[in-house]
Design an enzyme around this catalytic site. Structure first.
Site: not given
Ligand code: B3K
Ligand code: ZN
Length: 882
Positions: A266-268, A303
């Protein structure tokens, strides 16, 4: 990609790093032919707290060109690399290590590390993508300050972005330019991000509670600027919310969001430079539905909230993933509850938990929110780590209360700001700040499985004493069996379960408001003195209010008790829950009838209970839309010993049609009454009315009435918003009438240039109940609209078919399984993370009859035997077959 024989990694093997990296200087030069050179200088410092050890750096798909220590080049750099590790012994306790590598973003279809999407370059480093950019100790407990210089062609890549603040920029020969970014906050490398692209930008500012003005920017593909206003609005709302609710303010001068069309998830939350799937940024009334708007709001918030829960305080190792994910999901859930209807949000969350997490606990991938071992960490971004993780945080909130929880959060930041910590550290902060003993509660972190909570009641009318006996059982899961095989000992034991309870009298009046009991033993007896109420009959318990724990409740409610709860419980969640319980019970009885060769019938009691909800729908349309939605086919299947997808589909269809026949005029009246006048706005009241209206249209469409079909067609054609258009479109596309082709063709012709809307077109066909669904899905694989390299397309068509079309994915002839296996085999070499997510569709395979199992096994084996299978898919398929 790791090889398929890679061994499990264990939590108990965690060791602190032998080397710290205080500073990272990266110089990234993107060449015109699509490769890039990355020069890195790491300021290394030996960790004096652990025994001296060689420096070990991770790297994947890197072509090492040069290696130097304190400016002195080491000859034959490749000789220091073994099994994907660069190892250097005998380094001075402080030194500067320089590497230069060549990488190939244009060929990187994994979308992990540095990769190309359309005309730009983007990164995704969580969990282990940074090692695909440069040699580095790719683990979250190594936190460094980054200075990043990017070079690229100015014309093609006018925007050169990285974390932090831009401190310098300039021109270079040959039409190139450069920009330097400095991130003042030490961070783990998984939060690193950079972008080189030509983008449009929406600017805004935000003044924080303490009066600082922060620059906000959302970058999108050229021409999409009119689609990012809502995401910006959501960002500002969430910033304000975090200040109000948690006293947390943004620490940066600049916060950027970049949207990209090719993205695995979805997002990072990269520090100061979030990278988002376009799906969670782009919205305009005519292309995005209410659900899309809501999701954008929640993901932008999620996020943003990570900036504190995840970035300022991060994870020591990936076993602790739920430390940041469970907590941040809890925070975005609370944000959703404060912004929209709390009850409706809760209902949707629990529905999601039951659809994804309960089956995960019951299947081959079962794991606790903090697993003790994994093979491929990317397989553990799961419903368990996220959604059950949030439930665990919510239980702490329930046990401590809002004030206690807030004190716990404050103490957590006071103790751990700037650190990489564990789930234990979080629980300790909560316990120490509140004085609530959470020792036994910690078991939730290490024990997998959905506990069953049995309840029995007794009432003594003479004394007015009411007794509740609760019993928990924690069935063994695939997780313990695997731990045993890996030689890890594990003792299961009772959990600390908060059980929220209320009591109603025979008329549905509340006689005991919500009270939270703590069940800490295998069983517990709770007595209540109700003599003051002069009850003649036993009170009606409303158990597990607001779903106070992620358990499966077993209590013998009578059908009429459930109808009473549906109509009167003051806990809205349990009003919904009672309806689901009743519907599940009656529909399963119907399935048993069908299996026995007779026809199922819909009892009057159910139609009446349903009619009563409909009659009150105007008071809260969003809630009514939830309460009038029948349990899904997948949920019904999960309640059966052997899942019968055909009988389930038949019975659910019958229930829907019967309700539509019996309540036709009420549904028609809703259509008229809840027409939303005026311009579209994604605002809670209007969203609720649209949801209710389209639900009514859905029931009516089961009647095969051509007048109603034409009504749907005109809504499809005339709606000024995607919510209404899409609702009508889905119904038409799933109807066995000539209007189906009309709708499919018109929708595609109109929207073929809007990638996210094309995804909807694919997904609707993937969920079709009609008999040609499988053939259609296969045809769409070669349609111009489909692209195996684009995760959104794969999710929309393939995963939707496998995960949301049980009738056809589990077809008795095995064709659904064979199709899925074929796609997974083709996708694995392209993008293992996405292939692995699709492969999860086989989790339930042992729950079906022998015939289906034989086909599923064959399909799984065909994947397992693929030469060079990725570690991602190998783990999922290996567990499924184990
Ligand atoms: N922290 C990222 C997810 C990363 C997934 C890597 N395979 C998005 C989130 O949970 O906000
Ligand atoms: Zn997250």
């Amino acid at each position: 990609m790791k090889n398929s024989f890679s061994r499990a990694i264990h939590l108990r093997d965690y060791r602190a790093p032998a080397w710290w990296v205080d500073e990272v200087e990266l110089d990234v030069s993107i060449a015109d032919d699509g490769h890039a050179e990355v020069a890195a200088t790491l300021s290394l410092r030996r960790n004096e707290a652990v025994p001296a050890a060689p420096l070990q750096l991770d790297g994947e798909a890197l072509e090492l060109l040069a290696l130097a220590v304190d400016g002195r080049a080491l000859p034959a750099p490749a000789s220091f690399v073994r099994d994907g590790r660069l190892e250097l012994a005998d380094l001075p306790a402080r030194c500067r290590l320089s590497t230069r590598v060549r990488i190939r973003p244009d060929l990187n279809t994994t979308l992990s590390g540095f990769y190309r999407s359309k005309d730009g370059y983007f990164t995704q480093c969580e969990a282990e993508g940074f090692r695909r950019i440069t040699w580095f100790p790719d683990r979250p407990d190594v936190m460094s300050r980054y200075t990043v210089t990017l070079h690229a062609n100015r014309e093609r890549f006018p925007d050169l972005l990285a974390n932090g603040n831009r401190v310098a920029e300039g021109e270079e020969e040959g039409g190139r330019h450069w920009a330097r970014w400095v991130d003042p906050f030490p961070k783990p490398c998984y939060l690193f991000a950079m972008v080189a692209a030509k983008l449009d930008r929406l600017d805004d500012t935000f003044t924080t509670a303490s009066g600082r003005t922060v620059d906000l920017a959302i970058y999108v593909e050229p021409g999409k600027l009119d689609q990012c206003g809502f995401a910006m609005h959501a960002l500002k709302k969430s910033m304000r919310w975090d200040e109000r609710r948690f006293g947390l303010e943004l620490d940066l001068d600049r916060y950027m969001i970049v949207a990209v069309g090719d993205f695995n998830m979805g997002a990072m939350e990269n520090k100061g430079l979030n990278i988002f799937n376009t799906k969670y940024v782009l919205a305009r009334p005519d292309i995005a539905t209410d659900v899309d708007y809501m999701n954008i709001d929640r993901v932008v918030a999620h996020e943003y909230f990570h900036n504190w829960t995840g970035n300022r305080v991060t994870c020591r190792d990936w076993f602790q993933l739920s430390l940041k994910e469970g907590l941040t999901v809890f925070r975005d859930q609370e944000y959703g509850s404060d912004e929209y209807s709390r009850a409706v949000q809760r209902i949707q969350e629990v529905r999601g938990l039951r659809a994804a997490q309960f089956p995960e606990d019951a299947g081959p991938m079962a794991h606790p929110i903090r697993p003790a071992s994994y093979e491929e960490i990317n397989n553990f971004y799961t419903a368990t780590v996220y959604e059950k993780g949030a439930e665990v945080v919510r239980m702490i909130h329930t046990l401590l209360g809002e004030d206690g929880f807030r004190r716990g959060m404050d103490l957590y930041f006071e103790r751990h700001d700037g650190q990489a910590v564990t789930c234990d550290d979080f629980v300790s902060a909560m316990q120490d700040a509140s004085g609530v003993d959470l020792a036994q509660f910690r078991r939730w972190y290490e024990q997998a499985g959905t506990p069953r909570l049995g309840a029995r009641t007794a009432f003594d009318a003479a004394t007015g004493r009411w007794t509740l006996t609760l019993e928990q059982s924690n069935p063994e899961t695939a997780y313990e069996r695997r731990l045993q095989e890996e030689g890890l000992r594990f003792e299961r034991g009772p959990l600390h379960i908060p059980v929220a309870l209320g009591l109603l009298d025979a008329h549905g009046r509340e006689i005991l408001p919500t009270t939270v009991l703590s069940l800490t033993e295998a069983s517990g007896r709770f007595e209540f003195d109700l003599s003051a109420h002069g009850l003649k009959a036993a009170p009606l318990p409303s158990l597990l209010r607001n779903f106070s724990a992620p358990v499966a409740l077993d209590y013998q409610y009578g059908d009429s008790d459930l109808a009473t709860l549906m109509a009167h419980d003051s806990d809205e969640f349990n009003r919904w829950e009672a309806g689901q319980r009743l519907a599940t019970r009656l529909m399963l009885a119907g399935v048993a009838q069908v299996q026995a060769g007779s026809e199922a019938a819909v009892p009057d009691l159910f139609v009446d209970a349903f009619a009563a909800v409909l009659a009150k729908a105007d008071a809260d349309p969003a809630f009514a839309a939830e309460a009038l939605t029948l349990p899904s086919e997948a949920w019904l299947g999960d309640q059966m010993t052997v899942i019968d997808p055909d009988a389930i589909h038949r019975v659910r269809t019958l229930f829907r049609r019967t309700l539509a026949e019996r309540l036709r005029s009420q549904f028609e009246a809703l259509l008229v009454r809840h027409e939303v006048a005026g311009a579209y706005a994604p605002e809670p009241a209007a969203m609720g009315r649209r949801a209710l209206r389209n639900l009514a249209l859905g029931y009516l469409m089961t009647l095969d009435d051509s007048a109603l079909q034409l009504k749907a067609l005109s809504q499809f054609r005339d709606a000024d918003n995607m919510t209404d258009q899409f609702a009508a479109f889905s119904l038409l596309a799933h109807s066995d009438t000539p209007l189906r082709e009309v709708a499919l063709n018109e929708f595609y012709a109109r929207w073929k240039d809007e990638a996210l809307v094309v995804d909807k077109w694919l997904a609707v066909q993937a969920t079709s109940p009609l008999s040609d669904a499988r053939a259609r899905v296969r045809e769409l694989m070669v349609h111009e609209a489909f692209d195996l390299k684009n995760p959104n397309k794969v999710y929309a068509l393939v995963r939707t078919f496998c995960a949301a079309n049980p009738l056809h994915f589990h077809a008795a002839d095995g064709s659904g399984y064979a199709y899925a296996a074929g796609v997974i085999r083709e996708l694995d070499p392209v993008n293992p993370q996405v292939a692995s997510r699709v492969a999860r569709a086989f989790d339930r395979w042992r729950r079906f009859d022998d015939g289906r199992q034989a086909y599923a096994r064959r399909a799984l084996e065909s994947i397992r035997d693929l030469p060079g299978l990725s570690a991602d898919v190998a783990e999922v398929v290996g567990r499924a077959l184990a």
